[in-house]
Design a protein around this motif. Structure first.
Motif, PDB file in Angstrom:
ATOM      1  N   MET A  78       0.828  -1.210   0.000  1.00  0.00           N
ATOM      2  CA  MET A  78       0.000   0.000   0.000  1.00  0.00           C
ATOM      3  C   MET A  78       0.860   1.256   0.000  1.00  0.00           C
ATOM      4  O   MET A  78       0.627   2.198  -0.761  1.00  0.00           O
ATOM      5  CB  MET A  78      -0.946   0.005   1.200  1.00  0.00           C
ATOM      6  N   ARG A  79       1.876   1.294   0.875  1.00  0.00           N
ATOM      7  CA  ARG A  79       2.761   2.468   0.934  1.00  0.00           C
ATOM      8  C   ARG A  79       3.502   2.658  -0.378  1.00  0.00           C
ATOM      9  O   ARG A  79       3.652   3.786  -0.867  1.00  0.00           O
ATOM     10  CB  ARG A  79       3.762   2.319   2.085  1.00  0.00           C
ATOM     11  N   ALA A  80       3.979   1.549  -0.957  1.00  0.00           N
ATOM     12  CA  ALA A  80       4.709   1.645  -2.218  1.00  0.00           C
ATOM     13  C   ALA A  80       3.805   2.096  -3.356  1.00  0.00           C
ATOM     14  O   ALA A  80       4.222   2.881  -4.222  1.00  0.00           O
ATOM     15  CB  ALA A  80       5.350   0.298  -2.543  1.00  0.00           C
ATOM     16  N   GLN A  81       2.562   1.615  -3.376  1.00  0.00           N
ATOM     17  CA  GLN A  81       1.603   2.039  -4.401  1.00  0.00           C
ATOM     18  C   GLN A  81       1.370   3.549  -4.319  1.00  0.00           C
ATOM     19  O   GLN A  81       1.345   4.257  -5.338  1.00  0.00           O
ATOM     20  CB  GLN A  81       0.271   1.310  -4.199  1.00  0.00           C
ATOM     21  N   LEU A  82       1.195   4.057  -3.097  1.00  0.00           N
ATOM     22  CA  LEU A  82       0.962   5.494  -2.917  1.00  0.00           C
ATOM     23  C   LEU A  82       2.179   6.306  -3.346  1.00  0.00           C
ATOM     24  O   LEU A  82       2.045   7.344  -4.004  1.00  0.00           O
ATOM     25  CB  LEU A  82       0.618   5.789  -1.455  1.00  0.00           C
ATOM     26  N   GLU A  83       3.360   5.826  -2.982  1.00  0.00           N
ATOM     27  CA  GLU A  83       4.592   6.525  -3.359  1.00  0.00           C
ATOM     28  C   GLU A  83       4.775   6.531  -4.874  1.00  0.00           C
ATOM     29  O   GLU A  83       5.168   7.541  -5.466  1.00  0.00           O
ATOM     30  CB  GLU A  83       5.788   5.864  -2.675  1.00  0.00           C
ATOM     31  N   TYR A  84       4.473   5.410  -5.494  1.00  0.00           N
ATOM     32  CA  TYR A  84       4.581   5.299  -6.951  1.00  0.00           C
ATOM     33  C   TYR A  84       3.600   6.253  -7.637  1.00  0.00           C
ATOM     34  O   TYR A  84       3.967   6.984  -8.575  1.00  0.00           O
ATOM     35  CB  TYR A  84       4.316   3.863  -7.379  1.00  0.00           C
ATOM     36  N   SER A  85       2.356   6.266  -7.176  1.00  0.00           N
ATOM     37  CA  SER A  85       1.341   7.152  -7.762  1.00  0.00           C
ATOM     38  C   SER A  85       1.741   8.613  -7.615  1.00  0.00           C
ATOM     39  O   SER A  85       1.572   9.418  -8.542  1.00  0.00           O
ATOM     40  CB  SER A  85      -0.014   6.915  -7.096  1.00  0.00           C
ATOM     41  N   ASN A  86       2.295   8.950  -6.459  1.00  0.00           N
ATOM     42  CA  ASN A  86       2.737  10.330  -6.222  1.00  0.00           C
ATOM     43  C   ASN A  86       3.898  10.690  -7.144  1.00  0.00           C
ATOM     44  O   ASN A  86       3.958  11.812  -7.688  1.00  0.00           O
ATOM     45  CB  ASN A  86       3.153  10.487  -4.761  1.00  0.00           C
ATOM     46  N   LEU A  87       4.803   9.748  -7.337  1.00  0.00           N
ATOM     47  CA  LEU A  87       5.970  10.002  -8.185  1.00  0.00           C
ATOM     48  C   LEU A  87       5.578  10.211  -9.643  1.00  0.00           C
ATOM     49  O   LEU A  87       6.003  11.184 -10.282  1.00  0.00           O
ATOM     50  CB  LEU A  87       6.952   8.838  -8.070  1.00  0.00           C
ATOM     51  N   SER A  89       2.796  11.073 -10.888  1.00  0.00           N
ATOM     52  CA  SER A  89       1.926  12.238 -11.098  1.00  0.00           C
ATOM     53  C   SER A  89       2.728  13.515 -11.340  1.00  0.00           C
ATOM     54  O   SER A  89       2.201  14.492 -11.876  1.00  0.00           O
ATOM     55  CB  SER A  89       1.000  12.429  -9.899  1.00  0.00           C
ATOM     56  N   LYS A  90       3.993  13.499 -10.969  1.00  0.00           N
ATOM     57  CA  LYS A  90       4.838  14.677 -11.104  1.00  0.00           C
ATOM     58  C   LYS A  90       5.633  14.693 -12.410  1.00  0.00           C
ATOM     59  O   LYS A  90       6.371  15.633 -12.680  1.00  0.00           O
ATOM     60  CB  LYS A  90       5.812  14.759  -9.928  1.00  0.00           C
ATOM     61  N   LYS A  95       2.681  10.096 -24.326  1.00  0.00           N
ATOM     62  CA  LYS A  95       1.456   9.308 -24.435  1.00  0.00           C
ATOM     63  C   LYS A  95       1.763   7.815 -24.566  1.00  0.00           C
ATOM     64  O   LYS A  95       2.550   7.408 -25.413  1.00  0.00           O
ATOM     65  CB  LYS A  95       0.632   9.779 -25.642  1.00  0.00           C
ATOM     66  N   GLY A  96       1.149   7.020 -23.707  1.00  0.00           N
ATOM     67  CA  GLY A  96       1.290   5.565 -23.775  1.00  0.00           C
ATOM     68  C   GLY A  96       2.479   5.008 -23.017  1.00  0.00           C
ATOM     69  O   GLY A  96       2.513   3.806 -22.724  1.00  0.00           O
ATOM     70  N   LEU A  97       3.467   5.845 -22.677  1.00  0.00           N
ATOM     71  CA  LEU A  97       4.670   5.338 -22.027  1.00  0.00           C
ATOM     72  C   LEU A  97       4.368   4.832 -20.614  1.00  0.00           C
ATOM     73  O   LEU A  97       4.857   3.771 -20.205  1.00  0.00           O
ATOM     74  CB  LEU A  97       5.748   6.418 -21.974  1.00  0.00           C
ATOM     75  N   LEU A  98       3.545   5.574 -19.875  1.00  0.00           N
ATOM     76  CA  LEU A  98       3.226   5.150 -18.513  1.00  0.00           C
ATOM     77  C   LEU A  98       2.489   3.810 -18.507  1.00  0.00           C
ATOM     78  O   LEU A  98       2.727   2.965 -17.634  1.00  0.00           O
ATOM     79  CB  LEU A  98       2.388   6.214 -17.799  1.00  0.00           C
ATOM     80  N   ASP A  99       1.623   3.603 -19.501  1.00  0.00           N
ATOM     81  CA  ASP A  99       0.936   2.313 -19.606  1.00  0.00           C
ATOM     82  C   ASP A  99       1.930   1.176 -19.826  1.00  0.00           C
ATOM     83  O   ASP A  99       1.781   0.082 -19.258  1.00  0.00           O
ATOM     84  CB  ASP A  99      -0.070   2.341 -20.757  1.00  0.00           C
ATOM     85  N   GLN A 100       2.943   1.423 -20.641  1.00  0.00           N
ATOM     86  CA  GLN A 100       3.960   0.408 -20.888  1.00  0.00           C
ATOM     87  C   GLN A 100       4.776   0.134 -19.629  1.00  0.00           C
ATOM     88  O   GLN A 100       5.118  -1.029 -19.337  1.00  0.00           O
ATOM     89  CB  GLN A 100       4.875   0.862 -22.030  1.00  0.00           C
ATOM     90  N   ILE A 101       5.104   1.192 -18.893  1.00  0.00           N
ATOM     91  CA  ILE A 101       5.843   1.032 -17.640  1.00  0.00           C
ATOM     92  C   ILE A 101       5.028   0.209 -16.650  1.00  0.00           C
ATOM     93  O   ILE A 101       5.540  -0.715 -16.006  1.00  0.00           O
ATOM     94  CB  ILE A 101       6.199   2.404 -17.035  1.00  0.00           C
ATOM     95  N   ASP A 102       3.733   0.517 -16.544  1.00  0.00           N
ATOM     96  CA  ASP A 102       2.851  -0.226 -15.638  1.00  0.00           C
ATOM     97  C   ASP A 102       2.790  -1.707 -16.017  1.00  0.00           C
ATOM     98  O   ASP A 102       2.811  -2.585 -15.144  1.00  0.00           O
ATOM     99  CB  ASP A 102       1.439   0.366 -15.653  1.00  0.00           C
ATOM    100  N   LEU A 103       2.696  -1.986 -17.316  1.00  0.00           N
ATOM    101  CA  LEU A 103       2.647  -3.378 -17.770  1.00  0.00           C
ATOM    102  C   LEU A 103       3.931  -4.120 -17.406  1.00  0.00           C
ATOM    103  O   LEU A 103       3.895  -5.283 -16.971  1.00  0.00           O
ATOM    104  CB  LEU A 103       2.423  -3.428 -19.278  1.00  0.00           C
ATOM    105  N   LEU A 104       5.069  -3.469 -17.572  1.00  0.00           N
ATOM    106  CA  LEU A 104       6.350  -4.096 -17.252  1.00  0.00           C
ATOM    107  C   LEU A 104       6.467  -4.360 -15.749  1.00  0.00           C
ATOM    108  O   LEU A 104       6.888  -5.451 -15.329  1.00  0.00           O
ATOM    109  CB  LEU A 104       7.500  -3.204 -17.720  1.00  0.00           C
ATOM    110  N   ILE A 105       6.071  -3.363 -14.945  1.00  0.00           N
ATOM    111  CA  ILE A 105       6.133  -3.545 -13.489  1.00  0.00           C
ATOM    112  C   ILE A 105       5.207  -4.674 -13.053  1.00  0.00           C
ATOM    113  O   ILE A 105       5.570  -5.520 -12.222  1.00  0.00           O
ATOM    114  CB  ILE A 105       5.772  -2.234 -12.762  1.00  0.00           C
TER     115      ILE A 105
END
Length: 208
Positions: A78-87, A89-90, A95-105
């Motif tokens: 939970m803490r890591a998810q929040l930290e990741y989302s905060n990071l 967001s900045k 376009k599309g790169l964050l989706d690819q990063i999420d898929l890899l993670i």
């Protein structure tokens, strides 16, 4: 905890290659029992270690997968998810790169959360490969430890895999206590203290 010498590491582990010594530990005895799966009547030794230097541990978290029981959460993920989302967001990702990063993670996290066949250590091949990349390549090898959810605990609690040299150079043994496992079944465990607190010297447990 477990940290065999490199020459004895003949199989892949969740976070180690063959011939690679990694310390496996947890801050919760129940998680250790679930991982080791001892039998009733066996003696259980619980050791506590403390940071003996001012070393600032650099940690990578495996966090994308949530516990398998809907009403239970893992505080680490939970803490890591929040930290990741905060990071993220900045950062203005193309376009599309964050989706690819999420898929890899997610792909990497899936292998750290994979149920394995104990008789086939190759089930650990991909998680061991990615752990080695985290330890040796990511951030130029500066990452010291990996937090990952315990598969044996349905991802509810957390294990840690740490570089053996980092542990050896910065942690000292604080206490060692012995108990007997008197109950072991699907409803949990019961430990019965033997009254024996093991002696230790220079971070080595004196068994006899």
């Amino acid at each position: 905890m477990e940290n065999p010498p490199e020459k004895y590491v003949k199989k892949y582990g969740r976070a180690n290659l063959i011939g690679q010594s990694v310390l496996y530990a947890t801050d919760n005895p129940l998680t250790a029992l679930a991982e080791m799966r001892p039998e009733a009547g066996q003696l259980i030794t619980i050791s506590k270690w403390k940071l003996a230097t001012d070393y600032d541990l650099t940690v990578n978290s495996i966090f994308k997968n949530s516990p398998r029981k809907n009403r239970v959460s893992n505080s680490m993920t939970m803490r890591a998810q929040l930290e990741y989302s905060n990071l993220v967001s900045k950062i203005d990702y193309p376009k599309g790169l964050l989706d690819q990063i999420d898929l890899l993670i997610h792909f990497i996290c899936d292998y750290f959360s994979k149920e394995v066949n104990d008789a086939n250590h190759f089930d650990y091949f991909l998680s061991a490969h990615y752990a080695n990349q985290i330890f040796t390549v990511l951030q130029d090898g500066e990452i010291d430890a990996i937090f990952y959810p315990s598969v044996r605990q349905s991802l509810e609690l957390t294990n840690i895999a740490m570089k053996a040299t980092v542990f050896k150079n910065n942690y000292t043994l604080e206490s060692v206590e012995e108990s007997k496992l008197v109950r072991f079944h699907n409803n949990g465990w019961q430990l019965e203290g033997t009254g024996d607190s093991k002696k230790f010297e220079d971070n080595n447990i004196i068994w006899f």
